[in-house]
Design a protein around this motif. Structure first.
Motif, short mmCIF file in Angstrom:
data_model
loop_
_atom_site.label_atom_id
_atom_site.label_comp_id
_atom_site.label_asym_id
_atom_site.label_seq_id
_atom_site.Cartn_x
_atom_site.Cartn_y
_atom_site.Cartn_z
N GLN A 1 0.81 -1.21 0.00
CA GLN A 1 0.00 0.00 0.00
C GLN A 1 0.84 1.26 0.00
OE1 GLN A 1 -2.52 -0.46 3.38
NE2 GLN A 1 -3.80 -2.01 2.42
N GLN A 2 2.04 1.21 0.51
CA GLN A 2 2.90 2.38 0.54
C GLN A 2 3.68 2.50 -0.75
OE1 GLN A 2 5.39 2.10 3.97
NE2 GLN A 2 3.97 3.31 5.19
N LYS A 3 3.74 3.74 -1.24
CA LYS A 3 4.53 4.01 -2.43
C LYS A 3 5.99 4.19 -2.03
CE LYS A 3 0.78 6.41 -4.77
NZ LYS A 3 0.38 7.68 -5.39
#
Length: 165
Positions: A22-24
């Motif tokens: 979910q984290q870029k």
């Protein structure tokens, strides 16, 4: 027992994997273009002149780096650095310096006045677009911090349409 541990480990690993997905890996942000920063500085200077003030105006990016500095011909020699510090302080503390001056005058928050480069005098205002800080403007040379603050806000209002993407 082994199957319970294996099931718990599988769930844990899947949660870690999905959280990481979910984290870029890179942060995205917006900053004012040099043209917008210059337009902002000119609008602030114009408003101060209309009020009879000789000032310096500094515009910094969201990280506090100087983008534009304009000093009117009769503004005091201290005003360029003071304007830059006010703009930097507004961005760094994510608040206008007029409010910071009041909040840090006495009490437990007064220690932030000792942060190197910070200047808790009115006239520094964060510049926002779409709810995010994209820069800051600092004004020095008006009769009071409240006057500097008013000029800064008038300049921001003048370019606000350009800032809303």
């Amino acid at each position: 027992m082994k199957s319970a541990i294996a099931a718990a480990l599988t769930v844990t690993l899947s949660l870690i994997g999905s959280a990481g997905a979910q984290q870029k890996p890179l942060a995205e942000f917006r900053v004012m273009t040099p043209e917008t920063a210059l337009s902002l500085a000119r609008k602030v200077l114009e408003d101060c002149r209309d009020k009879g003030f000789q000032v310096a105006v500094a515009v910094v990016d969201r990280f506090g780096n100087l983008q534009v500095l304009i000093r009117d011909q009769l503004a005091g020699p201290h005003t360029p650095d003071t304007a830059r510090r006010k703009a930097w302080t507004a961005v760094s503390f994510r608040s206008d310096t007029l409010a910071l001056a009041d909040a840090t005058e006495k009490g437990p928050a007064s220690g932030v006045r000792h942060v190197d480069g910070a200047l808790m005098l009115g006239g520094g205002v964060p510049v926002q677009a779409a709810g995010a800080i994209v820069g800051g403007v600092g004004v020095s040379g008006g009769p009071s911090g409240a006057d500097d603050d008013a000029c800064a806000r008038t300049g921001i209002e003048a370019v606000q349409v350009d800032l809303e993407f």
